[in-house]
Write a protein that holds these residues in place. Structure first.
Motif, PDB file in Angstrom:
ATOM      1  N   SER A 179      35.693   2.428  13.975  1.00 48.32           N
ATOM      2  CA  SER A 179      35.865   1.511  15.104  1.00 48.32           C
ATOM      3  C   SER A 179      37.120   1.822  15.911  1.00 48.32           C
ATOM      4  O   SER A 179      37.213   1.454  17.085  1.00 48.32           O
ATOM      5  CB  SER A 179      35.925   0.068  14.589  1.00 48.32           C
ATOM      6  OG  SER A 179      37.004  -0.086  13.676  1.00 48.32           O
ATOM      7  N   THR A 180      38.066   2.517  15.290  1.00 46.95           N
ATOM      8  CA  THR A 180      39.313   2.856  15.984  1.00 46.95           C
ATOM      9  C   THR A 180      39.190   4.110  16.835  1.00 46.95           C
ATOM     10  O   THR A 180      40.130   4.461  17.557  1.00 46.95           O
ATOM     11  CB  THR A 180      40.436   3.060  14.958  1.00 46.95           C
ATOM     12  OG1 THR A 180      40.025   4.052  14.003  1.00 46.95           O
ATOM     13  CG2 THR A 180      40.756   1.766  14.239  1.00 46.95           C
ATOM     14  N   MET A 181      38.041   4.788  16.766  1.00 47.93           N
ATOM     15  CA  MET A 181      37.852   6.041  17.504  1.00 47.93           C
ATOM     16  C   MET A 181      37.108   5.779  18.807  1.00 47.93           C
ATOM     17  O   MET A 181      36.039   5.170  18.823  1.00 47.93           O
ATOM     18  CB  MET A 181      37.084   7.057  16.649  1.00 47.93           C
ATOM     19  CG  MET A 181      36.933   8.431  17.295  1.00 47.93           C
ATOM     20  SD  MET A 181      35.948   9.575  16.270  1.00 47.93           S
ATOM     21  CE  MET A 181      36.968   9.671  14.795  1.00 47.93           C
ATOM     22  N   SER A 182      37.654   6.257  19.901  1.00 46.00           N
ATOM     23  CA  SER A 182      37.007   6.072  21.201  1.00 46.00           C
ATOM     24  C   SER A 182      35.806   6.991  21.350  1.00 46.00           C
ATOM     25  O   SER A 182      35.695   8.020  20.667  1.00 46.00           O
ATOM     26  CB  SER A 182      38.007   6.344  22.326  1.00 46.00           C
ATOM     27  OG  SER A 182      38.329   7.732  22.373  1.00 46.00           O
ATOM     28  N   ASN A 183      34.900   6.640  22.248  1.00 52.58           N
ATOM     29  CA  ASN A 183      33.754   7.504  22.527  1.00 52.58           C
ATOM     30  C   ASN A 183      34.206   8.853  23.055  1.00 52.58           C
ATOM     31  O   ASN A 183      33.583   9.886  22.780  1.00 52.58           O
ATOM     32  CB  ASN A 183      32.837   6.836  23.548  1.00 52.58           C
ATOM     33  CG  ASN A 183      32.121   5.619  22.988  1.00 52.58           C
ATOM     34  OD1 ASN A 183      31.962   5.486  21.783  1.00 52.58           O
ATOM     35  ND2 ASN A 183      31.710   4.721  23.871  1.00 52.58           N
ATOM     36  N   ALA A 184      35.291   8.858  23.817  1.00 51.02           N
ATOM     37  CA  ALA A 184      35.798  10.100  24.400  1.00 51.02           C
ATOM     38  C   ALA A 184      36.221  11.097  23.327  1.00 51.02           C
ATOM     39  O   ALA A 184      36.124  12.315  23.518  1.00 51.02           O
ATOM     40  CB  ALA A 184      36.982   9.802  25.326  1.00 51.02           C
ATOM     41  N   VAL A 185      36.677  10.590  22.188  1.00 55.82           N
ATOM     42  CA  VAL A 185      37.050  11.452  21.066  1.00 55.82           C
ATOM     43  C   VAL A 185      35.831  11.773  20.201  1.00 55.82           C
ATOM     44  O   VAL A 185      35.647  12.919  19.762  1.00 55.82           O
ATOM     45  CB  VAL A 185      38.144  10.785  20.210  1.00 55.82           C
ATOM     46  CG1 VAL A 185      38.392  11.568  18.919  1.00 55.82           C
ATOM     47  CG2 VAL A 185      39.442  10.672  20.999  1.00 55.82           C
ATOM     48  N   ALA A 186      34.975  10.792  19.973  1.00 55.04           N
ATOM     49  CA  ALA A 186      33.823  10.957  19.083  1.00 55.04           C
ATOM     50  C   ALA A 186      32.870  12.055  19.553  1.00 55.04           C
ATOM     51  O   ALA A 186      32.236  12.715  18.721  1.00 55.04           O
ATOM     52  CB  ALA A 186      33.075   9.629  18.956  1.00 55.04           C
ATOM     53  N   VAL A 187      32.775  12.280  20.852  1.00 54.26           N
ATOM     54  CA  VAL A 187      31.838  13.296  21.347  1.00 54.26           C
ATOM     55  C   VAL A 187      32.259  14.707  20.949  1.00 54.26           C
ATOM     56  O   VAL A 187      31.466  15.650  21.074  1.00 54.26           O
ATOM     57  CB  VAL A 187      31.678  13.218  22.883  1.00 54.26           C
ATOM     58  CG1 VAL A 187      31.024  11.918  23.290  1.00 54.26           C
ATOM     59  CG2 VAL A 187      33.011  13.404  23.587  1.00 54.26           C
ATOM     60  N   PHE A 188      33.468  14.864  20.453  1.00 54.15           N
ATOM     61  CA  PHE A 188      33.901  16.180  19.988  1.00 54.15           C
ATOM     62  C   PHE A 188      33.409  16.474  18.573  1.00 54.15           C
ATOM     63  O   PHE A 188      33.633  17.570  18.053  1.00 54.15           O
ATOM     64  CB  PHE A 188      35.431  16.285  20.027  1.00 54.15           C
ATOM     65  CG  PHE A 188      35.994  16.603  21.378  1.00 54.15           C
ATOM     66  CD1 PHE A 188      36.229  17.920  21.761  1.00 54.15           C
ATOM     67  CD2 PHE A 188      36.284  15.582  22.274  1.00 54.15           C
ATOM     68  CE1 PHE A 188      36.742  18.215  23.009  1.00 54.15           C
ATOM     69  CE2 PHE A 188      36.806  15.868  23.523  1.00 54.15           C
ATOM     70  CZ  PHE A 188      37.038  17.190  23.907  1.00 54.15           C
ATOM     71  N   CYS A 189      32.759  15.515  17.954  1.00 51.18           N
ATOM     72  CA  CYS A 189      32.330  15.690  16.574  1.00 51.18           C
ATOM     73  C   CYS A 189      31.381  16.878  16.413  1.00 51.18           C
ATOM     74  O   CYS A 189      31.526  17.674  15.483  1.00 51.18           O
ATOM     75  CB  CYS A 189      31.660  14.407  16.079  1.00 51.18           C
ATOM     76  SG  CYS A 189      31.130  14.485  14.355  1.00 51.18           S
TER      77      CYS A 189
END
Length: 246
Positions: free
Chosen positions: A17-27
């Motif tokens: 929940s602490t991770m933004s979508n902008a960061v998560a798309v790098f997964c």
């Protein structure tokens, strides 16, 4: 295009929940880089000398993952630290992975010009000098150079999906008994872990790779920006987060 789809629950991965979508798309691209670690192709405790060829988006992600993996393994085994090398054409891109424990080198530092004037001939002091070489160049010329960099009976990891050209010469691979390994998509859990870690624990700050962010309504401008050679990555923001860009 269907409005709904059905897939196995195992295919879903919980984003903190602490991770933004902008960061998560790098997964996903980071997971592809983590695949090399998952394949156990690098033995950091054995002091493997590793070189990554190519400073595109995938090459940079590979450097981030391998650099952290080797640093962690060498620290736990208390072995002498050997930094993997990332070779590319652009200093500003190489600078992005300094925090990963990577030694950056410009292509001109390890290669000289071939008959066509491009830097494709590996300098003698680097020829056959690496236990593991990762080709992330996306070009047949890069594959030939990666072969020249790999020691006899070493490992050449292919992350590029380019087709070999008509001049591809397989003899060095056969004569030097080089082990060629394909490596494609990878595991999401270790990628999410890297993205979740704080900076002081080796976390990966991926926002440095985003050149510009656009609202979905500005998709045409986003595509134009993505086409520019200087652009690293463009993000399109949908939903409530669009308001932050207004």
């Amino acid at each position: 295009m269907a409005e709904y789809l059905v897939l196995p629950v195992v295919n879903l991965h919980l984003v903190p929940s602490t991770m933004s979508n902008a960061v998560a798309v790098f997964c996903e691209p980071l997971a592809a880089a983590c695949r090399i670690v998952e394949q156990n192709l690098i033995d950091a405790s054995a002091q493997d000398k590793v070189l990554i060829l190519g400073d595109g988006k995938l090459g940079l992600m590979i450097a981030e993952a391998i650099g952290r993996h080797m640093r962690e393994q060498q620290s736990s085994s208390q072995s002498t630290s050997i930094q993997p090398i990332l070779v590319g054409k652009h200093q500003h891109k190489l600078d992005l992975v300094q925090e990963a424990g990577i030694e950056p080198k410009l292509l001109r530092d390890i290669a000289t010009a071939g008959d066509d004037g491009s830097l494709t001939v590996v300098k003698p002091e680097y020829q056959h000098g690496f236990d593991v070489v990762v080709d992330a160049t996306g070009s047949p010329a890069g594959l030939a150079m990666a072969t020249s960099l790999t020691r006899p009976m070493g490992k050449l990891i292919l992350k590029s999906t380019c087709a070999a050209n008509a001049n591809f010469f397989a003899a060095p691979i056969v004569i030097d008994e080089i082990q060629i390994v394909g490596s494609r998509c990878g595991p999401f859990p270790p990628a999410l872990r890297l993205l979740s870690l704080p900076d002081d624990q080796g976390g990966l700050r991926v926002q440095k790779y985003v050149t510009k962010t656009f609202r979905l309504a500005d998709a045409e401008a986003a595509v134009a920006c993505a086409a520019e050679r200087s652009t690293m990555k463009v993000q399109l923001i949908c939903g409530p987060e669009e308001e932050e860009l207004s």
